[in-house]
Design an enzyme around this catalytic site. Structure first.
Site, short mmCIF file in Angstrom:
data_model
loop_
_atom_site.label_atom_id
_atom_site.label_comp_id
_atom_site.label_asym_id
_atom_site.label_seq_id
_atom_site.Cartn_x
_atom_site.Cartn_y
_atom_site.Cartn_z
N GLU A 141 8.61 -52.18 38.96
CA GLU A 141 7.87 -51.35 37.69
C GLU A 141 8.94 -50.80 36.93
OE1 GLU A 141 4.36 -48.74 35.91
OE2 GLU A 141 4.20 -49.40 37.88
N LYS A 180 -7.23 -47.75 55.13
CA LYS A 180 -7.16 -48.80 54.13
C LYS A 180 -8.35 -49.02 53.44
CE LYS A 180 -3.61 -50.34 57.43
NZ LYS A 180 -2.76 -51.39 58.00
N ASP A 219 3.28 -47.98 55.67
CA ASP A 219 2.53 -49.10 55.61
C ASP A 219 1.83 -49.13 54.37
OD1 ASP A 219 0.24 -50.95 55.65
OD2 ASP A 219 -0.25 -50.30 57.80
N HIS A 272 7.48 -48.73 27.47
CA HIS A 272 7.22 -49.87 28.39
C HIS A 272 7.51 -51.07 27.84
CE1 HIS A 272 5.11 -49.33 32.35
NE2 HIS A 272 4.93 -48.12 31.77
#
Length: 416
Positions: free
Chosen positions: A96, A228, A304, A402
């Protein structure tokens, strides 16, 4: 070998075992050819996905199966950032554009005020099995037994017999009909700790079975952990490392570096991060983009990435101090799940990043201190990212940044 595999004589997943440890790269190359020739597009074999110059021995049996290569990501460095008196460079693996640059701007502003102070308020990984009983009466008896001195002591002894690092901290229980959920919480040293706590929980349930022979363990993870998945229990009770970070940014720095005002920042943070998130019914999402910084650091350090779901729980608070002249900022992150041993931290590039941070592997004298330091770094970096983004929004700079820095030219078709 390819013909043997195509004819079913060698299983594709077993190529490493068949060819041996000295031929791991060859096994990957063969599997890649097999998949490519079986696929609809047949592009994998000659694709740009890297294959060579990788230590597949670290992957085998630990990180991934049916390997056909590896995916490199750009690694950027934000900062440095003064965290608890030490200047730390922030590693971020991301695709990004503007993210590293924006975080660096936040670091500059935070450094000008003396840096970030962090406190660790809790450290405990959790596992929440689901256990069925023949009746609600028996389930309630089991719940009461766990809360008793005898029950807790029995489970604690069994749990801690599985590892010298596993120290049971608490047991939280709840009933849904005749199903009992038990949330085990334990310190896990410098490991993130899922394997460790799962092993201890299994042993504790065996001891519990002696007391309640009719109980049936439905699942070692009954989603009461919670791993998660978005869950209020992680936001309220914490999971992994719970960290709070604080900093003061002088008003003149807010104007010169961040191009906005203390009043505008506090107003926008309240309306966006607090009110807007409340209107959306958010759980743990009272922030601008904590997940952005955390996930980039997770990937860079071998964590993770899927655990960004709960690890990104964060509330960002801003308030004016010194008669409105300066900015007091905090971020509170109750469930950062990280480790410096095990999992993706065994991979050489990720180990090198941990080396750069000075926290690779287990701490030699204080088990758990390296993983705790990583959690502190993440919280401080999240603060830098939050400060910069809220400032850009307040000043109206976000879209312009951006458009200038986060637009790939490679795949953009020319005007016709």
């Amino acid at each position: 070998v390819i013909l043997l595999a195509q004819n079913g004589k060698i299983a594709m997943y077993a190529l490493e075992k068949v060819l041996g440890m000295d031929e791991l790269e060859r096994a990957v190359r063969i599997r890649r050819a097999l998949v490519s020739r079986q696929s609809r597009t047949k592009t994998l074999e000659a694709s740009d996905i890297p294959l060579v110059n990788y230590d597949y021995s670290r992957v085998l049996g630990a990180c991934c199966e049916n390997v056909v290569g590896y995916i490199p990501l750009p690694l950027g460095i934000a900062g440095p950032l003064n965290i608890d008196g030490q200047m730390i460079h922030i590693p971020m693996a991301t695709a990004e554009g503007t993210l590293v640059a924006s975080t660096s701007r936040g670091c500059k502003a935070l450094n000008a005020g003396g840096g970030v102070t962090t406190v660790l308020t809790q450290d405990g990984m959790t596992r929440g099995p689901a256990i069925d009983f023949p009746s609600v009466t028996l389930a309630a008896q089991a719940k009461a037994w766990i809360a008793s001195e005898e029950g807790y002591s029995t489970l604690k002894t069994a749990f801690e017999s599985t590892s010298r690092f596993a120290k049971l901290q608490s047991l939280k229980t709840t009933l849904a009909g005749r199903t009992l959920f038990v949330r085990f919480a334990t310190a896990t040293g410098d490991a993130m700790g899922m394997n460790m706590i799962s092993k201890g929980t299994e042993k504790a349930l065996e001891a519990m079975q002696q007391q309640f022979p009719d109980m049936v363990t439905l699942a070692l993870s009954g989603n009461y952990c919670t791993d998660k998945k978005p869950a209020a229990i992680n936001w309220i009770e914490g999971r992994g490392k719970s960290v709070v970070a604080e900093a003061v940014v002088p008003g003149k720095v807010v104007k010169s570096v961040l191009k906005t005002t203390v009043e505008a920042l506090c107003n926008l943070n309240t309306k966006k991060n607090l009110v807007g998130s409340a209107m959306a019914g958010s759980i743990g999402g009272f922030n601008a983009h904590a997940a952005n910084i955390l996930t980039a650091m997770f990937i860079a350090t071998g964590q993770d990435p899927a655990q960004n779901v709960e690890s990104s729980n964060c509330i960002t608070l801003m308030e004016p101090i010194n008669d409105g002249q300066d900015l007091l900022m905090t971020v509170s992150m109750p469930s950062i799940e990280v480790g410096t041993v095990g999992g993706g931290t065994v991979l050489a590039p990720q180990q090198a990043v941990l080396d750069m941070l000075g926290i690779r592997g287990a701490h030699p004298t204080h088990p758990g201190q390296n993983a705790q330091a990583l959690a502190r770094m993440i919280a401080a970096a999240v603060m830098a990212g939050e400060l910069s983004l809220i400032s850009a929004l307040a000043a109206g700079h976000l879209i312009r940044a951006h458009m200038a820095h986060n637009r790939s030219q490679t795949n953009t078709p020319a005007a016709s």
